[in-house]
Design an enzyme around this catalytic site. Structure first.
Site, PDB file in Angstrom:
ATOM      1  CD  GLU A  74      84.058  40.653  41.739  1.00 54.43           C
ATOM      2  OE1 GLU A  74      84.362  39.444  41.736  1.00 54.43           O
ATOM      3  OE2 GLU A  74      84.858  41.560  42.027  1.00 54.43           O
ATOM      4  CD  GLU A 134      92.729  40.929  44.185  1.00 53.76           C
ATOM      5  OE1 GLU A 134      91.991  40.255  44.920  1.00 53.76           O
ATOM      6  OE2 GLU A 134      92.350  41.470  43.141  1.00 53.76           O
ATOM      7  CG  ASP A 145      88.805  40.049  38.808  1.00 56.26           C
ATOM      8  OD1 ASP A 145      88.505  38.867  38.991  1.00 56.26           O
ATOM      9  OD2 ASP A 145      88.749  40.926  39.687  1.00 56.26           O
TER      10      ASP A 145
END
Ligand code: GCU
Length: 835
Positions: free
Chosen positions: A403, A297, A375
């Protein structure tokens, strides 16, 4: 919303603001036998104030006083005292008190707890173990459990870490509980009180290390001043047996050190890291180790120099090895991808990058692997990397931080997700190969192994943003110690410690929590399609389209006829072939793939029939209705506990669960509308797009308001909302009510965006029946949005409103800042109707 907060601030006991988590030591009745069973003194076998054994003594004193009102003296090294609790290591006990009879050989951090004899014995293999045993004993007492026990317990694995994603400026990446307890304005904060309180919570769940800074690391942490700060943090954690670790930025030698390169094989780079490591260990001699996110990332990594990931990991491993440190090297490495290539798949990346390096990592390197291949999604299969490294130590990475799971504004008890992963048998070489045994190092005989969880507590007194989210942190520690434990049993211990022993409280919170993940999966993303959230922006509300046409590889490949990732070897990305034979065969075949992972592994038509007999699309529709309906009950279940929970925590959670009940409807409608629109297939039960009890704001008579087309379209009822025509004068929307005379709950769906706090008032025949302010950015925990969308959409309800057919309903919205008092619709809900 402000009214509720005002109430919250009247809460009666300061201690019930969540700060003590599950370590409240709330008072319990105790007389007769119970009273005479309580110890009358505490004997600690280490007199150094900063030792975990000393801390254990203080904790026992506080616990006995808090729970049973009993003041007990702490004596040092007086083994002969009777009716006492003796705390120390096995070695200290032998030295000071004599033979430790009946105590078995303990493993590192393990402990022995014996409440059967005339003294209670709490003996650790080391001091940390003695402290763990003390918390175990106190947990029994705080749950009113006075049973006579004598047992030893040892950790399943040596690595039981938490990761904080705290930035140096004090913000926390994916943090939902306020700013950092560690950093502010580029430096370590002066006042470390909250750090000590965090240390205490972590020690009580047997966490032995904390990485204090973000994996997206800032090299300025390595400045001498900041390293002095790290040393202060480590000093605060040390008495609790918690070691500190640091995340590194791979390019630091160049970006911070001024070298021309950060090539891991370059001698100047190696020397630079040596010096830094020496400076770190000079200040923190027991530093746990480094955590490295590289080539991921946008983070720099060894690939810049065509070096392998093992070259990079071993560089650090060699530096920390002489000091006893370890390197947690993250497997979250992937490149941007192209969705037009059918075989491109981010899920393949971890095995593609790491499998061939097996055996090349130094012994003190541990590969830290997220539980699923993508993820932290609402449903994923276990990462196949767990089944592909036999000569490399591994740890599983979990996320306490929700998240993708409602960011603490939704109740989601996450431990059952972790259990589905930990309990999966990967059948390596056709032998039992539970993920939990693999990561503990047991399956492939590795000395190192364990788990790390992203936690992201902040300065909010609730730590995570919401009281009920703390069950996830508690459960993480328990599972890190013993991953075979049952998620519900763990939860119930937490409930008793957090809210007391009332049976109804226990049953109700158990039920809500155990239903919460299934419900969230139902109203967010089904059949293994992942959480259908906005992956480009906040990761919070619904936005299924954002999942496709991007380079991130978190795709659904949805078109008008079909959906899902074809991850078969025969026709797809080949991902299913990364599993050992038995699982590979199961996932390769659509007939043997479990429904809950169907769209993870297969691309099918919306009319494909599941094992359940339903079509994919009808399953989507039904699940979303069912999940949102369950979420309505979280509020009513909680409300049934009024008076049984202190006002402060009761009101806080009521506010959150009320919000969740509304936001789950938003999720339901957005996802159903999206796929209904895409596929053109009607809902057999005729619910989707059919809202008999709603009045759209755009259909009302508008003055000072105008229509506004919302994007994504599915996050507004009828895809249109209204906003005020100016940002300083009020708008009015009014309508005549055409529903039968009766009593209704009046729901108003509006948008609460970041950058303004509008005020709304609602009237019935010019009589004000309610008002509210758009201050959700201050009162909830999730990431706010600056747009009218699925993140900012919110519902407020006024209950039991008497309405006559023909009454005039009017809403006046006063804009503020950037927020133009947006309104989506009003729903008049007869009892029992969810619309
Ligand atoms: C997710 C998360 C990022 C984080 C990354 C990681 O993508 O959204 O904020 O940096 O995971 O785990 O490294």
């Amino acid at each position: 919303m402000r009214a509720l907060l005002f109430f919250a601030s009247l809460g009666f006991v300061a201690a019930e603001n969540g700060l003590n988590g599950w370590l409240r030591y709330a008072s319990l009745p105790c007389s007769g036998q119970c009273r005479s069973n309580l110890p009358s003194s505490i004997v600690i076998l280490n007199t150094t104030e900063t030792s975990p054994v000393y801390v254990a003594g203080t904790e026992l004193q506080n616990g006995l006083k808090g729970v049973y009102g009993k003041r007990v003296q702490v004596k040092h090294n007086k083994c002969k005292a009777s009716s006492s609790v003796v705390v120390g290591t096995v070695d200290q006990y032998r030295e000071i008190c004599g033979a430790a009879k009946g105590v078995p050989e303990l493993e590192e951090d393990g402990f022995w707890l014996d409440t059967k004899g005339k003294n209670v014995q709490i003996l650790g293999q080391n001091e940390r173990g003695a402290l763990y045993g003390t918390f175990e004993y106190l947990s029994m007492l705080a749950q009113g459990n006075h049973s006579k026990v004598a047992y030893a317990t040892n950790p399943s694995a040596p690595i039981r870490w938490v990761n904080q994603w705290d930035d140096m400026d004090g913000r926390i990446e994916r943090g939902y509980g306020g700013p950092s307890i560690f950093f502010k304005d580029g430096q370590v904060v002066d006042d470390l009180t909250r750090v000590a309180e965090y240390a205490r919570l972590l020690a009580s769940i047997r966490i032995n290390a904390v990485v204090i800074n973000n994996v997206n690391a800032n090299a300025t942490l390595l400045s001498p001043t900041n390293l002095d700060g790290v040393a202060r943090i480590a000093d605060v954690f040390r008495p609790y047996g918690v070691q500190v670790g640091l995340s590194l930025n791979f390019a630091s030698p160049q970006t911070y050190g001024g070298l021309s390169t950060f090539d891991p094989l370059d001698a100047s780079v190696v020397e630079w890291w040596s010096k830094i490591t020496a400076q770190v260990y000079d200040r923190v001699p027991d530093m746990a180790g480094y955590l490295v996110k590289a080539d991921s990332e946008g983070q720099p990594g060894p690939q810049t120099y065509n070096r392998t990931l093992a070259d990079a990991a071993n560089l650090f491993a060699k530096e920390v090895q002489p000091y006893g440190g370890i390197v947690m090297y993250r497997a979250f490495v992937y490149n941007k991808l192209n969705e037009s290539i059918w075989t491109d798949d981010r899920a393949n990346a971890a095995v593609d990058f790491f499998k061939d390096l097996d055996g090349e990592f130094d012994d003190n390197v541990v590969i830290q692997i997220k539980y699923g291949p993508i993820d932290f999604q609402v449903r994923e299969p276990p990462s196949p990397l767990f089944a592909n490294l036999f000569n490399t130590s591994m740890a599983i990475e979990l996320q306490v931080t929700q998240e993708y799971l409602g960011q603490q504004s939704h109740l989601v008890y996450v431990a059952p997700i972790w259990k589905t992963i930990l309990d999966t048998d990967l059948r390596v070489d056709h032998q039992p190969s539970l993920v939990r045994d693999i990561v503990a190092g047991k399956r492939f005989n590795r000395k190192l192994g364990g788990s790390a969880a992203v936690v992201n507590v902040g300065t909010n007194t609730t730590w995570l943003g919401s009281h009920l989210s703390m069950s996830n942190l508690y459960a993480y520690g328990r599972l890190a110690w013993n991953p075979a434990d049952d998620a519900q049993d763990i939860l119930q211990d937490w409930i008793k410690l957090t809210f007391g022993l009332d049976r109804k409280v226990l049953d109700t919170i158990t039920r809500m929590s155990m239903e919460s993940w299934p419900a969230y999966e139902q109203y967010s993303g089904n059949l293994g399609i992942q959480t259908l959230t906005d992956i480009i922006y906040t990761h919070y509300g619904p936005s299924p389209a954002s999942q496709d046409n991007n380079g991130w590889g978190q795709w659904t490949r949805a078109d008008r006829d079909s959906i899902g990732m074809d991850r078969t070897v025969a026709n797809g990305t080949g991902f299913s072939g990364q599993y050992p034979d038995e699982l590979a065969a199961m996932y390769e075949n659509i007939a043997t793939t479990p429904d809950n992972l169907l769209l993870w592994f297969h691309h099918v038509g919306y009319t494909h029939r599941l094992h359940s007999g339903k079509t994919v699309i009808q399953h989507f529709y039904d699940e979303h209705y069912s999940g949102a309906e369950t979420a309505q009950t979280f509020l009513t279940q909680w409300e049934s506990l009024e008076g049984k929970i202190d006002t402060e925590r009761y009101n806080h959670m009521r506010h959150f669960l009320d919000y969740q009940s509304g936001h789950s409807i938003l999720w339901r409608d957005a996802i159903n509308t999206f796929y209904h629109n895409l596929s053109g297939i009607p809902d057999q039960a005729k619910r989707v797009g059919h809202h008999p009890w709603r009045i759209e704001a755009e259909d009302m008579k508008l003055e000072g308001y105008k229509t506004y087309t919302v994007s994504p379209f599915e996050t507004a009822s009828g895809s249109v909302a209204i906003v005020t025509t100016s940002n300083s004068t009020a708008g009015t929307a009014s309508t005549k009510i055409n529903f039968p005379t009766g009593t209704y709950d009046l729901a108003v769906n509006y948008y609460d965006i970041y950058g303004g706090q509008s005020e709304w008032k609602v009237y019935l025949n010019n009589r004000e029946i309610g008002q509210w302010i758009g201050n959700s950015e201050d009162t909830f925990s999730h990431t706010p949005s600056i747009y009218l969308d699925g993140h900012s959409a919110i519902r407020i309800k006024f209950r039991g409103v008497k309405v006559h057919k023909g009454d005039t309903l009017k809403i006046v919205g006063m804009p503020n800042g950037n927020e133009p008092a947006p309104l989506d619709y009003v729903a008049l809900l007869p009892a029992g109707i969810v619309d």
